[in-house]
Design a protein around this motif. Structure first.
Motif, PDB file in Angstrom:
ATOM      1  N   LYS A  11     -16.920  -5.552 -19.298  1.00  0.00           N
ATOM      2  CA  LYS A  11     -17.923  -5.182 -20.296  1.00  0.00           C
ATOM      3  C   LYS A  11     -18.451  -3.776 -20.012  1.00  0.00           C
ATOM      4  O   LYS A  11     -18.375  -3.283 -18.897  1.00  0.00           O
ATOM      5  CB  LYS A  11     -19.077  -6.175 -20.291  1.00  0.00           C
ATOM      6  N   PHE A  12     -19.006  -3.159 -21.061  1.00  0.00           N
ATOM      7  CA  PHE A  12     -19.638  -1.854 -20.888  1.00  0.00           C
ATOM      8  C   PHE A  12     -20.823  -1.735 -21.841  1.00  0.00           C
ATOM      9  O   PHE A  12     -20.903  -2.434 -22.844  1.00  0.00           O
ATOM     10  CB  PHE A  12     -18.639  -0.704 -21.089  1.00  0.00           C
ATOM     11  N   GLU A  42     -22.832   8.544 -13.238  1.00  0.00           N
ATOM     12  CA  GLU A  42     -21.488   9.092 -13.495  1.00  0.00           C
ATOM     13  C   GLU A  42     -21.536  10.076 -14.655  1.00  0.00           C
ATOM     14  O   GLU A  42     -21.950  11.191 -14.506  1.00  0.00           O
ATOM     15  CB  GLU A  42     -20.507   7.943 -13.789  1.00  0.00           C
ATOM     16  N   ALA A  43     -21.156   9.627 -15.832  1.00  0.00           N
ATOM     17  CA  ALA A  43     -21.072  10.510 -16.998  1.00  0.00           C
ATOM     18  C   ALA A  43     -22.336  10.379 -17.839  1.00  0.00           C
ATOM     19  O   ALA A  43     -22.897   9.297 -17.966  1.00  0.00           O
ATOM     20  CB  ALA A  43     -19.855  10.138 -17.834  1.00  0.00           C
ATOM     21  N   THR A  65     -25.682  10.273 -29.028  1.00  0.00           N
ATOM     22  CA  THR A  65     -25.101   9.633 -27.859  1.00  0.00           C
ATOM     23  C   THR A  65     -23.581   9.676 -27.893  1.00  0.00           C
ATOM     24  O   THR A  65     -22.916   8.842 -27.306  1.00  0.00           O
ATOM     25  CB  THR A  65     -25.584   8.179 -27.755  1.00  0.00           C
ATOM     26  N   SER A  66     -23.010  10.645 -28.586  1.00  0.00           N
ATOM     27  CA  SER A  66     -21.556  10.767 -28.668  1.00  0.00           C
ATOM     28  C   SER A  66     -21.032  11.396 -27.383  1.00  0.00           C
ATOM     29  O   SER A  66     -21.348  12.537 -27.066  1.00  0.00           O
ATOM     30  CB  SER A  66     -21.168  11.642 -29.851  1.00  0.00           C
ATOM     31  N   VAL A  67     -20.263  10.637 -26.642  1.00  0.00           N
ATOM     32  CA  VAL A  67     -19.688  11.147 -25.399  1.00  0.00           C
ATOM     33  C   VAL A  67     -18.245  10.674 -25.272  1.00  0.00           C
ATOM     34  O   VAL A  67     -17.853   9.676 -25.867  1.00  0.00           O
ATOM     35  CB  VAL A  67     -20.483  10.674 -24.157  1.00  0.00           C
ATOM     36  N   ASN A  73     -15.659   5.265 -15.677  1.00  0.00           N
ATOM     37  CA  ASN A  73     -17.015   5.772 -15.486  1.00  0.00           C
ATOM     38  C   ASN A  73     -18.049   5.009 -16.293  1.00  0.00           C
ATOM     39  O   ASN A  73     -19.244   5.284 -16.173  1.00  0.00           O
ATOM     40  CB  ASN A  73     -17.089   7.256 -15.846  1.00  0.00           C
ATOM     41  N   ALA A  74     -17.611   4.072 -17.145  1.00  0.00           N
ATOM     42  CA  ALA A  74     -18.558   3.345 -17.995  1.00  0.00           C
ATOM     43  C   ALA A  74     -18.448   1.829 -17.873  1.00  0.00           C
ATOM     44  O   ALA A  74     -19.438   1.129 -18.035  1.00  0.00           O
ATOM     45  CB  ALA A  74     -18.371   3.752 -19.453  1.00  0.00           C
TER      46      ALA A  74
END
Length: 107
Positions: A11-12, A42-43, A65-67, A73-74
């Motif tokens: 999950k993230f 992290e990111a 929140t666009s990354v 890293n997530a």
């Protein structure tokens, strides 16, 4: 500082919106730190949100929140908040409200 705990294997977390409310106390923070919401350091999920040394109460809002990050890293990482500078002397309070969802890693 952890805002939302890691969701578990497979999950993230996706951060949709962040609102920060800085309640100024009687002494401003020193330093020029800005806060960042990220996945366990992290990111960055949300870039620079608030400048904490302004010396006034303030509200900061972001839904940008666009990354793009590597999944490692997530996935199963907590949402955390951190500052890019050591902030000292201040006595205000920062309240962070996060709208998020827990997503499953696609099979």
């Amino acid at each position: 500082v952890t805002l939302v705990a890691a969701p578990g294997a497979g999950k993230f977390l996706i951060c949709h919106r962040v609102i920060e409310y800085l309640t100024y106390g009687t002494v401003a923070y020193t330093g020029s730190g800005t806060t960042t919401i990220n996945w366990a350091g992290e990111a960055a999920v949300v870039g620079e949100i608030a400048t904490l040394d302004s010396g006034v109460s303030s509200i900061n809002s972001s839904d940008d929140t666009s990354v793009y990050v590597q999944a490692a890293n997530a996935v199963n990482k907590a949402l955390t908040v951190s500052s890019d500078a050591a902030l000292t002397d201040g006595d205000g309070t920062l309240t962070v409200t996060v709208w998020y969802t827990i997503e499953d890693v696609p099979a």
